[in-house]
Write an enzyme that holds these catalytic residues in place. Structure first.
Site, PDB file in Angstrom:
ATOM      1  N   HIS A  93       1.600   4.263  -2.835  1.00 31.88           N
ATOM      2  CA  HIS A  93       1.626   5.716  -2.685  1.00 31.88           C
ATOM      3  C   HIS A  93       2.859   6.307  -3.380  1.00 31.88           C
ATOM      4  CE1 HIS A  93      -1.787   6.688  -0.337  1.00 31.88           C
ATOM      5  NE2 HIS A  93      -1.455   5.998   0.731  1.00 31.88           N
TER       6      HIS A  93
ATOM      7  N   HIS B   4       0.845  -1.199   0.000  1.00 25.69           N
ATOM      8  CA  HIS B   4       0.000   0.000   0.000  1.00 25.69           C
ATOM      9  C   HIS B   4       0.885   1.256   0.000  1.00 25.69           C
ATOM     10  CE1 HIS B   4      -3.423   2.552   1.445  1.00 25.69           C
ATOM     11  NE2 HIS B   4      -2.434   3.215   2.026  1.00 25.69           N
ATOM     12  N   GLU B   5       1.895   1.242   0.846  1.00 19.05           N
ATOM     13  CA  GLU B   5       2.792   2.402   0.918  1.00 19.05           C
ATOM     14  C   GLU B   5       3.589   2.559  -0.375  1.00 19.05           C
ATOM     15  OE1 GLU B   5       2.261   4.419   3.100  1.00 19.05           O
ATOM     16  OE2 GLU B   5       1.150   3.173   4.504  1.00 19.05           O
TER      17      GLU B   5
ATOM     18  N   GLU C  89      -6.133   6.947  -1.202  1.00 17.19           N
ATOM     19  CA  GLU C  89      -6.110   5.765  -0.335  1.00 17.19           C
ATOM     20  C   GLU C  89      -6.688   4.562  -1.079  1.00 17.19           C
ATOM     21  OE1 GLU C  89      -4.581   5.347   2.511  1.00 17.19           O
ATOM     22  OE2 GLU C  89      -3.944   7.420   2.265  1.00 17.19           O
TER      23      GLU C  89
END
Lengths: 188, 407
Positions: free
Chosen positions: B148, B144-145, B231
């Site tokens: 980003h 997930h990071e 997100e």
């Protein structure tokens, strides 16, 4: 006169499109190439990890020699594949992966070994390496899919045809060798 | 697929940054006019502040942020598993360079990514979260990071926070000036201007006041709106990279269950965390930086054996009841069916047949539990849930696959 300008504008626009599309294709192709190289890097990593692993496990008395020998053999087999023979190489690497996963299963029967910090660190390293291999394969497949989409979809396919960006490249099959299928089941 | 997504992101980001920039310019002009009698002077001051802040953000931004969060950089030896997982995700996401890894010594559960561009990124995770997650879940969170970073969210957020910061500073000092020192100058000029239309000057004055109050709020709302959308995109990227949406879903489950707020977080850094570090409320209003966590979990679990962007879009539409999904359909369609796979070394694999002895032991222990009024629920994934009679609530979630069951 106006007509001439319109034609000129269209030509310039067309050239810009060509420029962008061509660079996009080159880029996609390079990504594929890079992803392929990455798989190699990770396979090499696994290859280098094995002597250490074997050394650690060997010290335990009564450790199943068969599994260890199988791993060492498979490693030697990988080494023996002539450069550039992708089919052979994939097969040998598949066998090695299978031998390693069998070793990791067998290890479950040796609680002493599982308590060994050194071994635990190695186990994490091996897990990480196996994951890296499968993720680099996945990244390769993703990049091939993207390249193929770019060369086959309109209007990219026209540019691809003009500059001879060739057909799809082979998807790398996740090799599941005979040995892998025969891997023993864990029983608790 | 990836960079198509990024390209449309870029355009949206450009619009956003331009919008905030316009706010800044307008604010500078008006404040300058009201306080110093020259809009250009105000604009110059605004741009100088912006420039200085940008310079600081570019050279020091991530280290300031990481310092504020109390993060320390780690080497491979400090936490080999975390390091391995990050490296695996770097490969899966095809990031050109390995991000720096930080651990925040904090029992709360959270993680964030920062950096000025794709080659200078950092991933930070709290020690509490690191302890709580198994390998699959950790992979989901790190992916997930990395999402980003890969989607250029960290870059955009860095830009936005600088713009937002400048606007806030300008408004703050501008209002002080107008209240105290500046007011006298303003009124002096007003009396002079009275000859040729003081009405216009007063109007500008009011406009400046209104803008001063509204600009920081609007800028913040834009910032939060973008952060919410991102997100979802990062969740979708996580599923795509790991090929295992369940990893992130079950990590988010653990995050949702925790209520410890992050010690060193503030409103400005909140959008960077994987879940809102404050958790005071979980409402999906304009000021929330994150979508509701339960919704994110439901979307991930609704992806049904496919880890592609298309699958995420479908799941999103299904859960939210909105058509079209969250990700640009044109870009999402570029990815075909991507089957979910379980990575090697997963803590929970498929159930293997067990030996007779184990089977018998299980039967006996189940019988004992039944005598104690435990309720037995067989989950579709093969696990058997043993629900104690003291359980509060009507539903229970399978710890293996996450399905909910009625008790």
């Amino acid at each position: 006169m106006v007509f001439l300008w319109v034609v000129l504008a269209l030509v310039v626009l067309g050239l810009f499109f060509l420029w962008g599309a061509y660079n996009g294709l080159v880029n996609a192709k390079n990504v594929v190439k890079n992803a392929w190289a990455q798989i190699d890097v990770q396979l090499k990593r696994r290859f280098d990890l094995i002597p250490n692993l074997v050394e650690t496990v060997k010290g335990y008395k009564n450790f199943e020699q068969e599994t260890l020998i199988a791993v060492t053999k498979a490693r030697t087999a990988v080494q023996g594949v002539p450069e550039g023979n992708i089919g052979e190489r994939a097969k040998a690497e598949g066998e090695l992966g299978a031998a390693l996963s069998r070793l990791m299963v067998v290890v479950e029967r040796y609680p002493e070994l599982k308590a060994n910090q050194n071994f635990l660190a190695l186990q994490e390293e091996l897990t990480g390496t196996e994951n890296r291999i499968s993720f680099s394969r996945q990244a390769y497949n993703d990049s091939v899919l993207q390249y193929n989409n770019k060369t086959q979809q309109f209007p990219g396919n026209i540019v691809a045809g003009m500059f001879n960006f060739k057909k799809e490249q082979e998807f790398l099959q996740a090799t599941e060798s005979e040995a892998e299928k025969k891997a023993p089941k864990v029983s608790f | 697929m990836m960079w198509e997504q990024i390209r449309s992101n870029r355009i949206r980001s450009l619009v956003l940054v331009a919008g905030m920039g316009a706010f800044l310019v307008l604010l500078g002009l008006l404040l300058g006019y009201v306080i110093a009698g020259s809009g250009i002077a105000g604009l110059v001051i605004a741009l100088v502040i912006f420039g200085v802040m940008n310079l600081i953000a570019y050279t020091q931004g991530d280290s300031i942020l990481l310092n504020v969060a109390g993060a320390r950089k780690i080497k491979r030896e400090d936490h080999p598993r975390l390091w391995n997982v990050v490296e695996e995700m770097q490969i899966a996401s095809q990031l050109p360079k390995m991000p720096d890894i930080y651990i925040i010594d904090d029992p709360s559960l959270n993680a964030f990514a920062t950096g000025r561009d794709i080659n200078h990124a950092s991933v930070a995770i709290t020690s509490g979260l690191l302890q709580k997650l198994n390998r699959d879940e950790l992979q989901g969170v790190i992916a997930h990071e990395m999402g980003h970073v890969k989607n250029r969210d960290v870059v955009l957020m860095a830009w936005c926070s600088v713009l937002l910061g400048t606007i806030v500073i300008l408004s703050y000092y501008g209002s002080r000036f107008m209240m105290f020192g500046g007011m006298s100058g303003g009124s002096r000029r007003n009396s002079r201007d009275n000859n040729n239309g003081g009405g216009a000057a007063a109007l500008i004055m009011i406009l400046a006041f209104v803008l001063m109050i509204l600009a920081p709020i609007f800028a913040q709302l834009i910032y939060f709106a973008v952060s919410r959308k991102r997100e979802y995109l990062a969740d979708a990227s996580s599923a795509l990279y790991t090929r295992n949406p369940e990893g992130l879903a079950s990590a988010l489950d653990k995050l949702a269950a925790s209520t410890t707020p992050v010690k060193n977080a503030n409103q400005a850094t909140a959008p960077m965390y994987i879940v809102n570090p404050f958790r005071a409320k979980n409402l999906n209003d304009l000021t929330s930086t994150h979508p509701p966590i339960q919704e994110r979990i439901r979307i991930l679990r609704a992806m049904a054996g496919n880890a592609s962007y298309t699958a995420y879009n479908e799941a999103f539409s299904q859960i939210k009841g909105k058509k079209g999904g969250i990700i640009n359909p044109q870009t999402a369609s570029l990815v075909g069916a991507v089957p979910v796979v379980r990575p090697a070394g997963a803590d929970s694999g498929p159930i293997e047949p067990v030996s007779d002895k184990v089977e018998r032991t299980r039967e006996v222990s189940d019988m004992m539990l039944k005598l104690d009024n435990y309720e037995m629920i067989d989950c579709d994934c093969g696990a058997r849930l043993k629900v104690p009679p003291a359980l509060q609530g009507q539903t229970v979630r399978c710890p293996r696959c996450g399905r909910t069951h009625q008790t």
